[in-house]
Design a protein around this motif. Structure first.
Motif, PDB file in Angstrom:
ATOM      1  N   ARG A 168       9.853 -33.188  59.040  1.00 39.60           N
ATOM      2  CA  ARG A 168      10.676 -32.960  57.853  1.00 39.60           C
ATOM      3  C   ARG A 168      10.074 -33.800  56.735  1.00 39.60           C
ATOM      4  NH1 ARG A 168      13.957 -33.213  62.189  1.00 39.60           N
ATOM      5  NH2 ARG A 168      15.254 -31.401  62.562  1.00 39.60           N
ATOM      6  N   ILE A 169       9.819 -33.175  55.599  1.00 37.56           N
ATOM      7  CA  ILE A 169       9.117 -33.863  54.521  1.00 37.56           C
ATOM      8  C   ILE A 169       9.671 -33.390  53.181  1.00 37.56           C
ATOM      9  CG2 ILE A 169       7.259 -32.160  54.465  1.00 37.56           C
ATOM     10  CD1 ILE A 169       5.306 -34.489  54.033  1.00 37.56           C
ATOM     11  N   HIS A 170       9.738 -34.295  52.219  1.00 40.35           N
ATOM     12  CA  HIS A 170      10.212 -33.931  50.882  1.00 40.35           C
ATOM     13  C   HIS A 170       9.247 -32.923  50.265  1.00 40.35           C
ATOM     14  CE1 HIS A 170      13.461 -36.790  50.655  1.00 40.35           C
ATOM     15  NE2 HIS A 170      12.659 -37.756  51.059  1.00 40.35           N
ATOM     16  N   PRO A 171       9.775 -31.946  49.558  1.00 38.34           N
ATOM     17  CA  PRO A 171       8.920 -30.930  48.937  1.00 38.34           C
ATOM     18  C   PRO A 171       7.853 -31.525  48.014  1.00 38.34           C
ATOM     19  CG  PRO A 171      11.214 -30.252  48.826  1.00 38.34           C
ATOM     20  CD  PRO A 171      11.198 -31.653  49.345  1.00 38.34           C
ATOM     21  N   GLU A 172       8.193 -32.585  47.283  1.00 37.58           N
ATOM     22  CA  GLU A 172       7.220 -33.210  46.383  1.00 37.58           C
ATOM     23  C   GLU A 172       6.068 -33.829  47.167  1.00 37.58           C
ATOM     24  OE1 GLU A 172      10.524 -34.388  46.438  1.00 37.58           O
ATOM     25  OE2 GLU A 172      11.245 -33.008  44.903  1.00 37.58           O
TER      26      GLU A 172
END
Length: 64
Positions: free
Chosen positions: A11-15
């Protein structure tokens, strides 16, 4: 002989993903390849620091 790799969900931030995509593209890697490269590099540096820090520690004295 091919090395077996373990798949897992990240899971990773879109930015952050967007930055990784650009970085990977600059270095002609897939995003997965870039993440694996960065993790391996960080682990190698960590191991080196660990070895270097044990060299700096004084030898335990046996004199009491």
């Amino acid at each position: 002989m091919a090395v077996e790799k373990k798949a897992f969900v990240l899971r990773i931030h879109p930015e952050t993903l967007k930055e990784l995509e650009g970085w990977a593209q600059e270095e002609f890697r897939s995003v997965n390849g870039q993440i694996e490269f960065l993790l391996n590099d960080a682990l190698r540096k960590r191991k080196k620091r660990s070895k270097d820090s044990t060299k700096d520690e004084p030898e335990a004295s046996t004199d009491n």
